[in-house]
Design a protein around this motif. Structure first.
Motif, PDB file in Angstrom:
ATOM      1  N   VAL A   1       0.850  -1.192   0.000  1.00 31.22           N
ATOM      2  CA  VAL A   1       0.000   0.000   0.000  1.00 31.22           C
ATOM      3  C   VAL A   1       0.889   1.247   0.000  1.00 31.22           C
ATOM      4  O   VAL A   1       1.879   1.315   0.726  1.00 31.22           O
ATOM      5  N   GLY A   2       0.569   2.177  -0.841  1.00 35.01           N
ATOM      6  CA  GLY A   2       1.352   3.412  -0.942  1.00 35.01           C
ATOM      7  C   GLY A   2       2.296   3.424  -2.119  1.00 35.01           C
ATOM      8  O   GLY A   2       2.779   4.490  -2.509  1.00 35.01           O
ATOM      9  N   ASP A   3       2.548   2.255  -2.718  1.00 33.57           N
ATOM     10  CA  ASP A   3       3.447   2.223  -3.880  1.00 33.57           C
ATOM     11  C   ASP A   3       2.840   3.012  -5.036  1.00 33.57           C
ATOM     12  O   ASP A   3       1.632   2.954  -5.291  1.00 33.57           O
ATOM     13  N   ALA A   4       3.702   3.719  -5.753  1.00 33.78           N
ATOM     14  CA  ALA A   4       3.269   4.466  -6.945  1.00 33.78           C
ATOM     15  C   ALA A   4       3.630   3.647  -8.162  1.00 33.78           C
ATOM     16  O   ALA A   4       4.801   3.312  -8.359  1.00 33.78           O
ATOM     17  N   LEU A   5       2.650   3.303  -8.964  1.00 34.21           N
ATOM     18  CA  LEU A   5       2.838   2.332 -10.047  1.00 34.21           C
ATOM     19  C   LEU A   5       2.649   2.968 -11.419  1.00 34.21           C
ATOM     20  O   LEU A   5       1.851   3.891 -11.599  1.00 34.21           O
ATOM     21  N   LEU A   6       3.376   2.411 -12.383  1.00 32.96           N
ATOM     22  CA  LEU A   6       3.006   2.531 -13.792  1.00 32.96           C
ATOM     23  C   LEU A   6       2.760   1.130 -14.297  1.00 32.96           C
ATOM     24  O   LEU A   6       3.365   0.173 -13.798  1.00 32.96           O
ATOM     25  N   ILE A   7       1.877   0.997 -15.276  1.00 32.10           N
ATOM     26  CA  ILE A   7       1.446  -0.341 -15.688  1.00 32.10           C
ATOM     27  C   ILE A   7       1.334  -0.427 -17.195  1.00 32.10           C
ATOM     28  O   ILE A   7       1.266   0.591 -17.899  1.00 32.10           O
ATOM     29  N   ASN A   8       1.296  -1.658 -17.661  1.00 33.24           N
ATOM     30  CA  ASN A   8       0.770  -1.981 -18.984  1.00 33.24           C
ATOM     31  C   ASN A   8      -0.294  -3.054 -18.817  1.00 33.24           C
ATOM     32  O   ASN A   8      -0.318  -3.766 -17.807  1.00 33.24           O
ATOM     33  N   LEU A   9      -1.161  -3.166 -19.825  1.00 35.76           N
ATOM     34  CA  LEU A   9      -2.359  -4.003 -19.657  1.00 35.76           C
ATOM     35  C   LEU A   9      -2.593  -4.855 -20.892  1.00 35.76           C
ATOM     36  O   LEU A   9      -2.048  -4.577 -21.973  1.00 35.76           O
ATOM     37  N   THR A  10      -3.521  -5.808 -20.728  1.00 35.53           N
ATOM     38  CA  THR A  10      -4.115  -6.446 -21.893  1.00 35.53           C
ATOM     39  C   THR A  10      -5.392  -5.700 -22.206  1.00 35.53           C
ATOM     40  O   THR A  10      -5.829  -4.849 -21.433  1.00 35.53           O
ATOM     41  N   SER A  11      -5.994  -6.015 -23.332  1.00 37.28           N
ATOM     42  CA  SER A  11      -7.257  -5.347 -23.655  1.00 37.28           C
ATOM     43  C   SER A  11      -8.404  -5.986 -22.896  1.00 37.28           C
ATOM     44  O   SER A  11      -8.266  -7.091 -22.349  1.00 37.28           O
ATOM     45  N   GLU A  12      -9.530  -5.297 -22.875  1.00 39.32           N
ATOM     46  CA  GLU A  12     -10.758  -5.825 -22.257  1.00 39.32           C
ATOM     47  C   GLU A  12     -11.549  -6.517 -23.347  1.00 39.32           C
ATOM     48  O   GLU A  12     -11.914  -5.914 -24.349  1.00 39.32           O
ATOM     49  N   GLN A  13     -11.796  -7.758 -23.151  1.00 39.46           N
ATOM     50  CA  GLN A  13     -12.590  -8.517 -24.133  1.00 39.46           C
ATOM     51  C   GLN A  13     -13.708  -9.233 -23.380  1.00 39.46           C
ATOM     52  O   GLN A  13     -13.653  -9.437 -22.174  1.00 39.46           O
ATOM     53  N   LYS A  14     -14.707  -9.655 -24.113  1.00 34.45           N
ATOM     54  CA  LYS A  14     -15.844 -10.343 -23.495  1.00 34.45           C
ATOM     55  C   LYS A  14     -15.359 -11.622 -22.830  1.00 34.45           C
ATOM     56  O   LYS A  14     -14.680 -12.434 -23.464  1.00 34.45           O
ATOM     57  N   GLY A  15     -15.638 -11.751 -21.578  1.00 32.58           N
ATOM     58  CA  GLY A  15     -15.232 -12.928 -20.831  1.00 32.58           C
ATOM     59  C   GLY A  15     -13.786 -12.880 -20.387  1.00 32.58           C
ATOM     60  O   GLY A  15     -13.309 -13.773 -19.699  1.00 32.58           O
ATOM     61  N   SER A  16     -13.076 -11.861 -20.763  1.00 31.55           N
ATOM     62  CA  SER A  16     -11.653 -11.762 -20.414  1.00 31.55           C
ATOM     63  C   SER A  16     -11.342 -10.333 -20.026  1.00 31.55           C
ATOM     64  O   SER A  16     -10.925  -9.517 -20.858  1.00 31.55           O
ATOM     65  N   PRO A  17     -11.574 -10.024 -18.731  1.00 32.29           N
ATOM     66  CA  PRO A  17     -11.322  -8.640 -18.309  1.00 32.29           C
ATOM     67  C   PRO A  17      -9.855  -8.272 -18.494  1.00 32.29           C
ATOM     68  O   PRO A  17      -8.962  -9.130 -18.442  1.00 32.29           O
ATOM     69  N   SER A  18      -9.621  -7.022 -18.684  1.00 35.13           N
ATOM     70  CA  SER A  18      -8.264  -6.513 -18.836  1.00 35.13           C
ATOM     71  C   SER A  18      -7.476  -6.760 -17.566  1.00 35.13           C
ATOM     72  O   SER A  18      -7.999  -6.646 -16.464  1.00 35.13           O
ATOM     73  N   ARG A  19      -6.231  -7.129 -17.712  1.00 35.14           N
ATOM     74  CA  ARG A  19      -5.380  -7.301 -16.539  1.00 35.14           C
ATOM     75  C   ARG A  19      -4.018  -6.705 -16.829  1.00 35.14           C
ATOM     76  O   ARG A  19      -3.654  -6.468 -17.982  1.00 35.14           O
TER      77      ARG A  19
END
Lengths: 816, 557
Positions: free
Chosen positions: B512-530
């Motif tokens: 808790v408190g960490d400052a993050l940058l991220i990359n993701l997958t796309s949001e698709q039906k049945g497969s939420p972005s992560r």
């Protein structure tokens, strides 16, 4: 690069000019001291009764003896003593409180007499007496003469130009008052140099340039590339809020002085029945209004304006202003949007900006939308210039030797000095040419040096009358030509006048009458039509005490200019038609523009320029006495001042200036809170109850009180709006009684009496004309000639043009 | 908008409705920058016919509603009719858990309780949040809170109300919840007093404004604020945008005198029941029928919103986060002679011109997951978010790719990374020309945004993070931590790589408190972005970017 020798030469030239002009300004005034029967009948008995016990032969308290006081108009000490006597009597200091009081009428009689002697003394000082008198050209006359001599526009109002001329009872051309200082000499030298640089074609022809100010130039380049990529860069405009909403100064760099064409593409919109937006361009460094005009052009149909103006070389910060009443421009709501965008249309203004249009798209404030401004010049009509061709009359192929130089100088000097030149005078100037050539100047540049000397000479800067070697009471024809042209044109005589002078025909009555008619009809007479009423009626006092913005929010520069335009235009109209000067006292017409008409509450007048409008009785206007300019010039910025109005009437219309007030006049009392509201008239009654004051104020106040229905800025009213006090605003009382017992109920009644006394007004008016024409106060002996002028005027129904003719052909005008 | 004849003027509501036709919603990673944008149809296909018909119906409905509002806007004084709040019954209900909240733009995302589908939402200007039995702001609602979203029937992204279970029957609440409701109300009053009570201009006539206040809880509104607005007292009226953000109230405010207080009907969404009539000294462009304002009561301090929320940010340094800037394409559509993702639907899209860099807002922004790339040819393929449509694209000559906030080739971006595609039409009208392809890391870093962990539930594979912008110098020249601009739920799994400094670490190292940058997958039906990758801390972020920069060649000995 100037060499040491050049610098030394210029210094010598400057010194010569200084010496010559200092010599010219030394005037010896001979006073005129006539005996006056009034002195024996009224003044001497007064002194005997009230003064000589302490200030007579046996006792001289305070070292003052009055029983043997004489009038000596030449002696400032004696006339100063008389002034002190007058002040002491007026203020009630003398006789002392314990002594019997003199009657107020007697006090008034004594004060009036002493005041008239003092005026005569002053006028005598100004009048001729020396063999030669010199009247310096006013700065306007200087500029006009330069214009007519060389075709160059010289802006006298430029702060770096000539100092403002001092004023004497409204007149700014009185010879003895227009003195010369070292600062003047420096200014004349640099002005002449600048003028000749522009007049002569000494270098390459200046290149005509076009400077274009786009909205990005005016508002900043931040979005320029982005808007170009978006395809809307050509849609950007500059939105200007009302009430002098201004852009920051933008500087135009003028490399060559000269005439420039300025073009502006602009839209201007205003609410129905509201004041139109008004575009003003002002050059701050030269203190010059370049352009001002109401703009009425819709957003999608802008207009392109073009005007011509003369600009000196240099960098000039230009203020672009929307000079019309409106919301406060200082808060951010009146500024450009900047972030997040530039203005492109009325749909793209930012929410925190002042609202320009209502939800139906109709304007609710007057605003301007500026597209661009262009500066095009210098405009060169011909090269070499006309002035150059006239001066170097032989052309390029003529041999450029000293003989040619002599001829050039003689011709130019005769025109500039307005008389034939003497050989010795030309010789001195030719020596300058020789010296300049020896120092390396080419022919034309060396001639310029001589021309510089001509323009800085006393013979140019002064109107010279008289002869150093022989006393003369009459003007020569050459002197008459100058007096006449500077009277009616404020400029040098033209070739026709000079030819008549050369032929010794100008002084003939018939010739003079014909010349007056010709000159009054000439466009150059516009200067007289503007300058004379300005000075006669003291219009420079209009707006001197700027009306309070809270009390008079609608008063602005445009209104002030419109007021002055009405009065000046009125005079010009009477002159043009050769109508009777009665119309100054009352008329059924005036000149109005839309702005001034709205101020007067008169409907149906459109347009920015003043034009003739018929008046109805319930307009409450007629003649110049009810002009806004006249009514407001005596105000103090917060209220009207009826006593000052009365004094102005005495000076300008009746021609009998009131004696000055004593030093100990108390201010009006501060109103007691809660006390019933009283008019200013009622407040003044209380301070005039003092017998010493009443004597003079009986003559002064009624002339001012007659105009009580007009407020400090000349608006008609029937009650006086009073902030403090209880009860309703009191009704005004414009009635009064003249000194001779005639009673009137309002301004119209007073005007009837003034019309009944038109001969007196004509005499007073003739005196003003003469003061203007002769450039000095009027002495006792002048009045005899003036009386004849007034009698001739009566025979011609007091027509203005005829009065001018009568004056010009009178002995007064022809003599020194 | 400003200055336009009212018959052409669309209210904010109808503008939002028309924008609805464009957007398909972002993925969970970030609420959309600059309001509503997103994945419009790129290449119409036969399977889109049905969708096209639906779109057509929506278009007709939008036009109809717009005409309704315009007709109302055209009403003369003689037939003055107040603006219409969404009538009761004009919304359909969707239940879901709040997963993203964009505090500044009043937008977010929720996941449908039944289907798990991710929905975007934008709060209409009049829309309210009810939480814990009282009116609230999005900031008050924790992520994961089950809520009932009243979605405007005009489109499936605009909501008119969102309530939690406790608040669904306001003004009636259970006695056991009264204390919480009272506390929430107190917080909301404090929140509102800092910003002004929102409302819209029903009418402007000379220097008189008629303003109807917004509220989701009219029964309590009068108790909360009515006494602050009394006839004869002063108020300060400030212009605002559709998101209820103000510019610079301290300077912009118009000091108003309240001349009348009227009652307004409340059988609708968003109306407080209180209408104010005030006189102002100056009329501003934002005082137009249908425009939003914020009104400060007598004695309320009138100050700027905090940096980032204020549209002006006067006195602070240059705003790095572009999504917080005023959206000029949305607010000044007349300055765009082409269609944008925010307006001008009737105009054609901007056409690329050789040698001229396209201006901002000219692009059509599409989110998708990179499938393949050919660095040499500068071409590639991506799968569009939500729809899964596969699109072939090519970088324009001036175009560039960015990865980890550094210039890159398309091949540098790992396949499966969700990217932002700035697209333009090709000769056939399809959006295949890209001026920029950038990963989420690059977008966040360029805008100075980081995610700060607020809560971690690794067993569920979720991180609750706050969206924050950098510290900045305030008016006094002191560095100041700016309030968060949003919060969101990030999903992680065993495939998620976590980086600290130049080392790969474990998910359990997140704190808790960490400052993050991220990359993701796309949001698709049945497969939420992560999250595909998470970088912890400013130093790690710098190192990640540094690692992408070409290293100087070693000096020859």
């Amino acid at each position: 690069m100037m060499t040491m020798q050049h610098a030394s030469f210029k210094k010598t030239l400057r010194l010569c000019v200084t010496l010559l002009t200092f010599v010219a300004t030394r005037e010896i005034v001979a006073a005129d001291t006539p005996t006056d029967p009034n002195f024996a009948a009224a003044i001497k008995p007064f002194f005997a009764q009230h003064c000589t016990a302490c200030h007579g032969e046996k006792k001289q308290k305070g070292d003052l003896r009055v029983d043997n006081l004489t009038i000596n108009l030449d002696s400032p000490k004696i006339m100063g003593t008389w002034e002190e006597v007058m002040n002491r009597i007026n203020s009630g200091d003398m006789p002392p409180v314990k002594e019997p009081r003199p009657k107020p009428d007697d006090v008034a009689r004594v004060s009036d007499w002493i005041a008239s002697q003092l005026r005569d003394a002053e006028a005598a000082k100004q009048s001729t007496g020396d063999r030669v008198t010199f009247h310096k050209l006013s700065r306007e006359e200087y500029a006009n003469t330069i214009r007519d001599l060389l075709g160059v526009t010289y802006d006298v109002n430029d702060p770096t130009g000539l100092p403002e001329d001092p004023d004497w009872h409204g007149f700014q051309r009185i010879g003895s008052v227009l003195t010369l200082s070292p600062a003047h000499v420096e200014k004349y030298l640099s002005a002449a140099d600048m003028i000749l640089n522009e007049a002569l074609s000494l270098g390459a022809q200046p290149k005509r340039d076009l400077v274009h100010w786009s909205p990005f130039d005016l508002r900043g380049k931040a979005f320029e590339k982005e808007y170009q990529a978006r395809g809307i860069a050509d849609k950007v405009r500059v939105d200007l809020v009302p009430n002098n909403g201004a852009l920051d100064d933008h500087t135009i760099d003028i490399k060559t002085a000269g005439e420039y064409l300025v073009r502006i593409k602009v839209s201007g919109m205003a609410p129905a029945n509201g004041s139109p937006a008004r575009l003003r361009l002002y050059a701050g460094d030269i203190n010059r209004l370049l352009f001002e005009q109401d703009i009425d052009a819709p957003e999608d149909k802008p207009m392109t304006i073009e005007f011509r103006t003369h600009l000196p070389a240099g960098k000039h910060p230009i203020r672009i202003v929307n000079a019309v009443h409106g919301p406060n421009p200082e808060a951010r709501r009146s500024r450009a949007s900047g972030t997040p965008n530039h203005f492109t249309s009325l749909k793209t203004r930012v929410p925190w900006q002042i609202k320009f249009t209502d939800d139906d798209g109709k304007p609710i404030v007057p605003f301007l939308l500026l597209d661009w401004i262009e500066w095009d010049g210098p405009i060169v009509e011909s090269w070499p210039t006309r002035a150059h061709q006239q001066i170097f009359f032989g052309g390029e192929k003529t041999t450029k030797d000293l003989a040619y130089a002599r001829e050039i100088i003689a011709r130019f000097a005769e025109r500039a000095w307005r008389r034939p030149v003497k050989t010795a005078e030309v010789d001195r100037l030719v020596k300058l040419v020789e010296k300049a050539q020896k120092l390396g100047d080419n022919f034309e540049t060396s001639i310029k040096t001589a021309l510089l000397g001509i323009l800085c000479s006393k013979n140019f800067l002064y109107i010279e009358e008289g002869n150093a070697t022989a006393q003369s009471t009459q003007l020569t024809d050459w002197e008459l030509a100058s007096r006449l042209s500077y009277f009616l044109w404020s400029s040098m005589p033209d070739a026709h006048l000079l030819d008549l002078a050369r032929a010794q025909k100008l002084h003939e009555t018939g010739t003079l009458r014909a010349e007056v008619k010709r000159m009054v009809a000439d466009p150059k007479a516009a200067d007289f039509a503007e300058t004379f009423p300005h000075q006669w009626l003291q219009l420079r006092r209009v707006g001197m005490f700027a009306p309070d913005k809270v009390l008079y929010p609608e008063y602005d520069e445009y209104l002030e200019k419109s007021m002055i335009a009405e009065t000046v235009g009125f005079f010009g109209d009477v002159l043009k038609r050769n109508a009777s000067i009665r119309e100054f006292l009352d008329s059924d017409w005036t000149l109005l523009n839309e702005r001034l008409a709205r101020h007067y509450g008169i409907d149906g007048v459109k347009g920015a320029n003043v034009h003739r409008v018929a008046l109805k009785p319930d307009d409450h206007r007629g003649g110049i006495l009810t002009h806004g300019s006249i009514l407001s010039l005596t105000s103090d910025g917060t209220r009207h001042r009826p006593v000052h109005r009365g004094v102005w009437m005495l000076e300008s219309i009746v021609g009998k200036a009131a004696p000055p007030p004593p030093a100990n006049v108390p201010a009006l009392n501060t109103p007691v809170p809660g006390a019933p509201k009283t008019t200013l008239r009622e407040k003044l009654e209380s301070h005039r109850s003092d017998a010493n004051c009443a004597a003079c104020h009986r003559k002064i106040d009624p002339l001012g009180m007659a105009f009580e229905n007009y407020d400090a800025i000349g608006r008609w009213r029937t009650v006086e709006t009073i902030k403090d006090g209880s009860g309703s605003d009191p009704k005004l009382d414009p009635s009064g009684e003249l000194y001779d017992g005639r009673k009137f109920s309002d301004a119209n009644g007073l005007k009837h009496f003034l019309l009944d006394d038109t001969d007196k007004f004509a005499t007073a008016f003739a005196e003003k004309l003469a003061t203007y024409a002769l450039r000095r106060g009027i002495t006792f002996s002048d009045r005899i000639d003036l009386k004849r002028v007034a009698e001739q005027a009566k025979a011609n129904d007091y027509k203005l043009g005829s009065m001018i003719e009568s004056l010009v052909t009178s002995e007064l005008f022809l003599k020194r | 908008m400003n200055g336009v004849s009212s018959k052409f003027q669309a209210s904010e509501a109808s503008r939002s409705l028309s924008l609805l036709l464009l957007e398909r919603g972002p993925t969970s990673a970030a609420p959309r920058a600059r309001g509503v944008r997103g994945n419009a149809r790129i290449n119409p296909t036969s399977s889109d016919t049905k969708a096209s018909l639906i779109q057509l119906k929506f278009s007709l409905l939008t036009v109809g509603l717009a005409l309704c509002f315009s007709t109302v806007c055209c009403a003369s004084d003689a037939t003055f009719k107040p603006l219409e709040f969404p009538p009761s019954g004009s919304a359909h209900l969707l239940n879901g858990e709040l997963v993203t909240a964009d505090f500044i733009h009043r937008a977010g995302q929720f996941r449908d309780s039944k289907t798990g589908e991710l929905h975007d939402f934008i709060m209409q200007s009049v829309a309210a949040i009810l939480y814990n039995g009282a009116e609230a702001d999005l900031r008050d609602v924790p992520l994961g809170t089950p809520m009932r979203f009243h979605v405007s029937n005009a489109g499936n992204s605009q909501i008119v109300l969102a309530t939690d279970e406790i608040s669904k029957n306001i003004p009636h609440i259970e006695p056991s919840n009264e204390a919480a409701a009272k506390e929430q109300r107190k917080n909301f009053i404090e929140f509102t007093k800092k910003r002004g009570v929102p409302g819209w201009i029903d009418k402007s006539d000379g220097n008189t404004l008629t303003i109807t206040f917004f509220s989701g809880d009219p029964s309590n509104f009068k108790t909360m604020f009515r006494n602050d607005f009394v006839v004869g007292k002063d108020a300060a009226v400030c212009v605002a945008n559709a998101e209820l953000r103000t510019w610079n109230p301290g300077t912009d405010k118009e000091k108003a005198t309240i001349v009348e207080i009227q009652n307004a009907p409340t059988d609708c969404y968003g109306c407080s029941g209180v209408r104010l009539v005030v006189n102002v000294p100056y009329m501003l462009e934002g005082f137009r029928r249908g425009r939003c304002v914020r009104v400060f009561g007598s004695g309320w301090p009138v100050k700027d919103s905090f940096y980032g929320e204020s549209l002006m940010g006067y006195g602070y340094g240059r705003l790095q986060t572009t999504e917080l800037m005023e959206n000029v394409a949305k607010d000044y559509p007349d300055q765009f002679p082409f269609r944008t993702d925010y307006g001008n639907e009737k105009l054609p899209w901007f056409q690329l011109k050789t040698g001229i860099a396209p201006p901002p807002f000219a692009e059509h922004l599409v989110f998708g997951e990179l499938v393949k790339a050919d660095a040499a040819a500068r071409t590639g393929q991506f799968r569009t978010d939500r729809s899964g449509e596969v699109v072939d694209f090519a970088l324009i000559p001036e175009g560039e790719a960015k990865y980890l906030d550094a210039k890159a080739t398309l091949a540098d971006i790992p396949g499966g990374t969700r990217c932002r595609f700035h697209l333009f039409q090709d000769e056939k009208g399809a959006f295949t020309k890209a001026s920029l392809v950038s990963d989420e890391f690059s977008f966040l870093a360029t805008n100075g945004i980081t995610y700060r962990i607020e809560a971690s539930n690794l067993s569920a594979g979720k991180l609750n993070v706050a969206r924050q912008i950098p510290e900045t110098k305030n008016y006094n020249g002191d560095m100041e931590r700016i309030p968060d601009i949003g919060r969101t739920e990030l999903r992680v799994n065993e495939s998620t790589r976590v980086w600290k400094n130049d080392q790969q670490v474990k998910l359990s190292d997140l704190a808790v408190g960490d400052a993050l940058l991220i990359n993701l997958t796309s949001e698709q039906k049945g497969s939420p972005s992560r999250c595909t990758d998470i970088w912890i801390g400013v130093n790690t972020h710098k190192l990640a970017t540094e690692s992408r920069k070409p290293k100087p060649a070693p000096k020859k000995k």
